[in-house]
Design a protein around this motif. Sequence first.
Motif, PDB file in Angstrom:
ATOM      1  N   ASP B 174       0.860  -1.178   0.000  1.00 58.00           N
ATOM      2  CA  ASP B 174       0.000   0.000   0.000  1.00 58.00           C
ATOM      3  C   ASP B 174       0.900   1.233   0.000  1.00 58.00           C
ATOM      4  OD1 ASP B 174      -2.220  -1.584   0.124  1.00 58.00           O
ATOM      5  OD2 ASP B 174      -2.339  -1.548   2.307  1.00 58.00           O
ATOM      6  N   PRO B 175       0.475   2.305  -0.676  1.00 61.39           N
ATOM      7  CA  PRO B 175       1.337   3.481  -0.832  1.00 61.39           C
ATOM      8  C   PRO B 175       1.920   3.996   0.486  1.00 61.39           C
ATOM      9  CG  PRO B 175      -0.659   3.734  -2.133  1.00 61.39           C
ATOM     10  CD  PRO B 175      -0.807   2.453  -1.381  1.00 61.39           C
ATOM     11  N   GLU B 176       1.129   3.930   1.555  1.00 64.77           N
ATOM     12  CA  GLU B 176       1.641   4.505   2.806  1.00 64.77           C
ATOM     13  C   GLU B 176       2.717   3.634   3.451  1.00 64.77           C
ATOM     14  OE1 GLU B 176      -1.353   3.291   2.383  1.00 64.77           O
ATOM     15  OE2 GLU B 176      -2.033   2.162   4.145  1.00 64.77           O
ATOM     16  N   LEU B 177       2.926   2.422   2.920  1.00 63.84           N
ATOM     17  CA  LEU B 177       3.942   1.544   3.499  1.00 63.84           C
ATOM     18  C   LEU B 177       5.232   1.523   2.692  1.00 63.84           C
ATOM     19  CD1 LEU B 177       1.648  -1.482   4.443  1.00 63.84           C
ATOM     20  CD2 LEU B 177       2.383   0.422   5.890  1.00 63.84           C
ATOM     21  N   VAL B 178       5.199   2.161   1.530  1.00 60.44           N
ATOM     22  CA  VAL B 178       6.365   2.133   0.643  1.00 60.44           C
ATOM     23  C   VAL B 178       7.559   2.823   1.306  1.00 60.44           C
ATOM     24  CG1 VAL B 178       7.284   3.047  -1.526  1.00 60.44           C
ATOM     25  CG2 VAL B 178       5.041   1.949  -1.483  1.00 60.44           C
TER      26      VAL B 178
END
Lengths: 227, 247
Positions: B174-178
């Motif tokens: 998910d983008p927030e975990l990149v």
Amino acid sequence: MSRTEVFLDTFFNAAVMRQYLPDIIDGFFVTCQIAILVVVSGLGLGLVLAIVRSFRISAINAPLIVFVDVLRSLPPLVLILILYFGLPNIGVLLSGYIVLWLVLTLVLAAFAEEIFWAGILSVNAGQWQAARSTGMGYLQTLIYVILPQAVRLTIAPLTNRTIAITKNTALGMVIGVGELLNQATTAQSFAGNATPMMMATVAYLILFVPVVYLGRWIETRFAWKHA
Amino acid sequence: MQDDAALLSISGLRLSYGATEVLKGLDLEARRGEMTFIIGPSGSGKSSLLRCCNRLEEPSAGRILIAGEDITKPGANLNRIRRRIGMVFQSFNLYPHMTAAGNVRLALQKVLKKSRSEADAIAMAQLDRVGLSGHAHQYPAQLSGGQQQRVAIARALALEPAIMLFDEPTSALDPELVGEVLKVMRALKDDGMTMVVVSHEMRFARSAADQVVFIAEGRIVETGPPEQIFENPQVQRTRDFVAQAEH
Ligand SMILES: Nc1ncnc2c1ncn2[C@@H]1O[C@H](COP(=O)(O)OP(=O)(O)OP(=O)(O)O)[C@@H](O)[C@H]1O
Ligand SMILES: [Mg+2]
């Protein structure tokens, strides 16, 4: 005698119970013993065969697959009769006990091999890549990474199949193995009463119901850990 | 030809799956302590290239040298070579039946034959390095994607690899975990680790890569520093890809 009394006298006769309880207990323990031996050797052999198959050596896999398919196709009783009544003609004398154990072991191994193999195939290829990329060898990867997952994926069909085949210990009756069903039918004909058969029924339930629950327990436990 | 500083040196690499050739003669060098970034369209052979670098795939031709050792020569000891090459996958590929620490420990015990306590100490140190010492005893299913990928990085680092290969390490996140994974990768670079990274994180490439390689259809189209590839590509094909990827 009323209908109810006739019924109780036929199936739950206390005197018959007392008289034949020792025989039924003997039979119960013989059945337990063969069942445990068959489960251990059958699942063990099945696992070994699946591991052998995973090496994908066609000279070995071709006969292995024939062996497995034949054993899965034949009714176990046919194999039991062939070994018990056929082998003495060529000078090989096996006791009924050994024949029963051997046939059920081979049949369970054949089914277990198929189930384990399907499990091995269904483990994600990325697991192999990850393990091999850390320098683990093929067998190490299989044992520590793939099989624990494969076994988990196959618990349900494996317990079902194991129970189904282990119940075939009752076939020992046909070749004079003193297992539970044999004791019960003998007692039934001597007593002229169905009570011993009811006792055997209860004994089978005592033996297999826990196994059914054990399978279910293992299944839910692993499913929880997995996902 | 042979650059002394090249830790990874690939020449004339070819790979086929059955009748289709997916790598059509690649030459590539990754210098010690540098981050080499590989970009290219889907199906261009990026993953295949990385898998060749630790012989998870068998090249049909070409040579791959790692720290001067030819890993493609017949009779090369693959298991010994592989543990010097860390690999991180898009789908993490953690062992689901083991805890985070167990994942890191396994190869230490089975490949390097370290004792349980030694392996444990290394596992804890590596998990700490990726900021996960508090999660050592959790199973992968109990961790977020970003945490799982960091465990996977720790698992590779524990073997003290000479080079780390990353195959789209953030694509499944998910983008927030990149960000948390990229942060670990940047810290690795600062520690001097040699890395080859396949990724679509162009912004990260601009700021962290030393060299960017653009691959299309199994061939290297253009190689250069990030400023060249992203600001001033020399080949039209690169220009098109970068323009479309940056949108
Ligand atoms: N195991 C395989 N067997 C057969 N063909 C394969 C296999 N792996 C990859 N390919 C094919 O080889 C080509 C290159 O695949 P590869 O996965 O290396 O591309 P990629 O650049 O990593 O793509 P993506 O960006 O989608 O990950 C593709 O056409 C793919 O379909
Ligand atoms: Mg890929």
